[in-house]
Design a protein around this motif. Structure first.
Motif, PDB file in Angstrom:
ATOM      1  N   TRP A  68      35.754  29.653  44.385  1.00 12.75           N
ATOM      2  CA  TRP A  68      34.297  29.894  44.101  1.00 12.75           C
ATOM      3  C   TRP A  68      34.094  29.915  42.688  1.00 12.75           C
ATOM      4  CZ3 TRP A  68      32.937  34.410  48.042  1.00 12.75           C
ATOM      5  CH2 TRP A  68      32.869  33.766  49.272  1.00 12.75           C
ATOM      6  N   LYS A  69      33.318  28.918  42.132  1.00 14.60           N
ATOM      7  CA  LYS A  69      33.149  28.703  40.929  1.00 14.60           C
ATOM      8  C   LYS A  69      31.688  29.605  40.251  1.00 14.60           C
ATOM      9  CE  LYS A  69      35.560  24.463  40.314  1.00 14.60           C
ATOM     10  NZ  LYS A  69      35.636  22.808  39.760  1.00 14.60           N
ATOM     11  N   LYS A  70      30.989  29.513  41.326  1.00 15.87           N
ATOM     12  CA  LYS A  70      29.668  30.389  40.983  1.00 15.87           C
ATOM     13  C   LYS A  70      29.882  31.856  41.544  1.00 15.87           C
ATOM     14  CE  LYS A  70      26.729  26.413  41.696  1.00 15.87           C
ATOM     15  NZ  LYS A  70      25.502  25.932  42.577  1.00 15.87           N
ATOM     16  N   GLY A  71      29.409  32.925  41.019  1.00 13.57           N
ATOM     17  CA  GLY A  71      29.537  34.204  41.131  1.00 13.57           C
ATOM     18  C   GLY A  71      30.742  34.575  40.558  1.00 13.57           C
ATOM     19  N   TYR A  72      30.919  35.913  40.027  1.00 13.87           N
ATOM     20  CA  TYR A  72      32.003  36.282  39.246  1.00 13.87           C
ATOM     21  C   TYR A  72      32.194  37.675  39.523  1.00 13.87           C
ATOM     22  CZ  TYR A  72      29.862  32.411  36.401  1.00 13.87           C
ATOM     23  OH  TYR A  72      29.280  31.232  36.134  1.00 13.87           O
ATOM     24  N   LEU A  73      33.575  37.937  39.297  1.00 13.61           N
ATOM     25  CA  LEU A  73      33.914  39.415  39.175  1.00 13.61           C
ATOM     26  C   LEU A  73      33.691  39.606  37.700  1.00 13.61           C
ATOM     27  CD1 LEU A  73      37.221  39.702  40.947  1.00 13.61           C
ATOM     28  CD2 LEU A  73      34.993  40.869  41.519  1.00 13.61           C
ATOM     29  N   LYS A  74      33.115  40.749  37.206  1.00 18.36           N
ATOM     30  CA  LYS A  74      33.265  41.196  35.774  1.00 18.36           C
ATOM     31  C   LYS A  74      34.240  42.217  35.754  1.00 18.36           C
ATOM     32  CE  LYS A  74      30.247  44.016  32.540  1.00 18.36           C
ATOM     33  NZ  LYS A  74      29.082  44.628  32.184  1.00 18.36           N
ATOM     34  N   GLU A  75      35.206  42.076  34.874  1.00 17.00           N
ATOM     35  CA  GLU A  75      36.503  43.021  34.904  1.00 17.00           C
ATOM     36  C   GLU A  75      36.125  43.554  33.180  1.00 17.00           C
ATOM     37  OE1 GLU A  75      41.323  42.410  34.070  1.00 17.00           O
ATOM     38  OE2 GLU A  75      40.163  41.585  35.864  1.00 17.00           O
ATOM     39  N   GLU A  76      35.990  44.933  33.037  1.00 18.50           N
ATOM     40  CA  GLU A  76      35.944  45.576  32.205  1.00 18.50           C
ATOM     41  C   GLU A  76      36.332  46.936  32.023  1.00 18.50           C
ATOM     42  OE1 GLU A  76      32.593  46.613  28.420  1.00 18.50           O
ATOM     43  OE2 GLU A  76      31.946  46.192  30.584  1.00 18.50           O
ATOM     44  N   ASN A  77      37.654  47.012  31.291  1.00 17.14           N
ATOM     45  CA  ASN A  77      38.349  48.575  31.393  1.00 17.14           C
ATOM     46  C   ASN A  77      37.845  49.120  30.275  1.00 17.14           C
ATOM     47  OD1 ASN A  77      40.072  50.626  31.365  1.00 17.14           O
ATOM     48  ND2 ASN A  77      41.908  49.292  32.082  1.00 17.14           N
ATOM     49  N   LEU A  78      37.100  50.189  30.738  1.00 16.80           N
ATOM     50  CA  LEU A  78      36.325  51.042  29.414  1.00 16.80           C
ATOM     51  C   LEU A  78      37.246  51.767  28.847  1.00 16.80           C
ATOM     52  CD1 LEU A  78      33.192  51.862  31.487  1.00 16.80           C
ATOM     53  CD2 LEU A  78      33.258  50.106  29.794  1.00 16.80           C
ATOM     54  N   LYS A  79      38.458  52.066  29.659  1.00 16.15           N
ATOM     55  CA  LYS A  79      39.369  53.042  29.079  1.00 16.15           C
ATOM     56  C   LYS A  79      40.214  52.312  27.825  1.00 16.15           C
ATOM     57  CE  LYS A  79      40.850  54.929  33.440  1.00 16.15           C
ATOM     58  NZ  LYS A  79      42.259  54.862  34.276  1.00 16.15           N
ATOM     59  N   GLU A  80      39.888  51.000  27.693  1.00 16.42           N
ATOM     60  CA  GLU A  80      40.623  50.187  26.621  1.00 16.42           C
ATOM     61  C   GLU A  80      39.712  50.166  25.374  1.00 16.42           C
ATOM     62  OE1 GLU A  80      41.692  46.489  28.222  1.00 16.42           O
ATOM     63  OE2 GLU A  80      43.282  47.186  29.346  1.00 16.42           O
TER      64      GLU A  80
END
Length: 291
Positions: free
Chosen positions: A165-177
């Motif tokens: 699936w090229k459209k639509g995304y997971l947003k990955e953001e580790n705020l601890k970092e």
């Protein structure tokens, strides 16, 4: 009414900073929620239960084993399962793809890759080979499994046909970092596992589960690149890889924050791994001489 098509599993440890947004983002899908925790001492469990999740506990060894335990332990009644990290949020575009998902439309498919946007200190890392970046996150229940031949770099495996699936995304953001000490300490721990794993591969005690193919699926391509990486000379390979990411893959366009990320993740981390590999090899040699 519960979603009849897929369930969602997460693994957690002290994720109160991420979990509310992650669970809120999928709440409208009506999917059964399962969370495998490894001894959180913050409000992670309360947040999970407030969102109606089934929660279990298991001592953490590494990510592949934790995911293996989750897939083996929870009773999943839906034909599909989605496996998310606590810091991976389903974006509205991906939500729409999942909201309209129907098992009958994917009868010949066993797995689906989601596209990921990775963030570091609030900045989307768009270059350096980090976007597009496809992760196998959705697969048929009892068909997909966790690759136990990896100690740190976990992935799921499915036989048969997959979709991207090229459209639509997971947003990955580790705020601890956002605190650099957390990032450094985490990657120092990871470097122990990666170095130990690579030494085992040198000795033939560990192999790749996925068939390496440059023109194959995203994971088959990764397996091909890893095999190439293991053949490269230690110490110089970290500099070659960083230069490739920074120049050829335009990592310098990610701004100051992006440059920091590419240097730390693409050079520093891999240099530390090489140092620890030599330490392990030296220790093994010294142990043999003492026998």
């Amino acid at each position: 009414m519960l979603n009849p098509h897929f369930s969602i599993i997460l693994i957690t440890y002290n994720e109160q900073i991420h979990l509310p947004a992650t669970l809120d983002a999928v709440a409208g899908l009506g999917a059964p929620l399962f969370i495998l925790d490894s001894g959180s001492t913050d409000d992670t469990i309360k947040i999970a239960e407030d969102h109606g999740a089934t929660v279990a506990q298991n001592m953490f060894v590494n990510h592949p084993q934790q995911w293996h335990h989750a897939l083996s332990t929870f009773k999943i009644d839906t034909p599909w399962v989605i496996c998310l990290d606590a810091d991976q949020q389903v974006t509205p575009e991906l939500f729409e793809l999942l909201r309209t998902f129907n098992d009958t439309d994917h009868k010949d498919t066993n797995g689906i890759y989601f596209n990921r946007k990775n963030y570091f200190k609030g900045r989307w890392i768009k270059h350096g080979g980090y976007f597009p970046f496809y992760l196998l996150k959705m697969f048929r229940t009892d068909v997909g499994y966790s690759d136990l031949n990896e100690m740190m770099d976990h992935r799921f495996i499915v036989p048969g046909k997959t979709e991207i699936w090229k459209k639509g995304y997971l947003k990955e953001e580790n705020l601890k970092e956002n605190e650099i000490n957390f990032w450094l300490e985490k990657h120092l721990r990871y470097s122990d596992q990666v170095a130990y794993e690579e030494v085992e591969r040198m000795r033939g005690a560990r192999s790749q589960t996925i068939e390496p193919r440059f023109w194959g699926s995203p994971d088959e391509r990764t397996a091909w690149l890893k095999r190439l990486w293991w053949k490269m000379p230690r110490y110089s390979r970290s500099l070659i890889y960083f230069s490739y990411r920074f120049l050829f893959k335009l990592g310098f366009l990610d701004g100051r924050t992006g440059v920091i990320f590419h240097f730390l993740q693409g050079f520093w981390f891999r240099l530390i791994v090489d140092v620890k590999i030599d330490e392990l090899l030296k220790k093994a040699k010294d142990d043999r001489q003492q026998v």
